[in-house]
Design an enzyme around this catalytic site. Structure first.
Site, short mmCIF file in Angstrom:
data_model
loop_
_atom_site.label_atom_id
_atom_site.label_comp_id
_atom_site.label_asym_id
_atom_site.label_seq_id
_atom_site.Cartn_x
_atom_site.Cartn_y
_atom_site.Cartn_z
N LEU A 1 0.83 -1.19 0.00
CA LEU A 1 0.00 0.00 0.00
C LEU A 1 0.87 1.25 0.00
O LEU A 1 1.97 1.24 0.55
CB LEU A 1 -0.90 0.04 1.24
CG LEU A 1 -1.91 -1.07 1.42
CD1 LEU A 1 -2.67 -0.87 2.72
CD2 LEU A 1 -2.88 -1.12 0.26
N CYS A 2 0.36 2.29 -0.60
CA CYS A 2 0.97 3.61 -0.54
C CYS A 2 2.46 3.55 -0.93
O CYS A 2 2.78 3.22 -2.06
CB CYS A 2 0.75 4.21 0.85
SG CYS A 2 1.19 5.94 1.01
#
Length: 96
Positions: A75-76
């Site tokens: 994620l991210c």
């Protein structure tokens, strides 16, 4: 925990069953193999960019996950950690 669903007994039971593991997470170097694991999850944030891209231990686990076709979720900023597969002059596991 501000978002914890305190009225859901199933969630509370699950949390209680894994609470000790969450309070004392393993070091990557202490994980000898991914036997018994279902996936790798790398959360985002700037922390994933600090030392994980050069982590030999994470690179070893990511190569094993890739070889075993285990899901790897990032994620991210987490995808930066995938660079760890290049540690020790190994081929990038996620090219192409």
């Amino acid at each position: 925990m501000w978002a914890y669903p305190t009225k859901d007994e199933h969630v509370k039971s699950l949390h209680e069953s894994v609470q000790s593991m969450m309070e004392k997470p393993k070091k990557l170097a202490d994980i000898e193999s991914l036997d018994g694991y279902a996936a790798i999850f790398i959360p985002g944030g700037h922390g994933a960019m600090v030392n994980l891209p050069e982590s030999v231990e994470l690179g070893r686990l990511l190569h094993e996950a890739h070889d075993k076709s285990l899901p790897t979720v990032t994620l991210c900023h987490g995808p930066a950690a995938l660079l760890a597969t290049k540690a020790e002059e190994k081929e990038f596991a996620y090219g192409g």
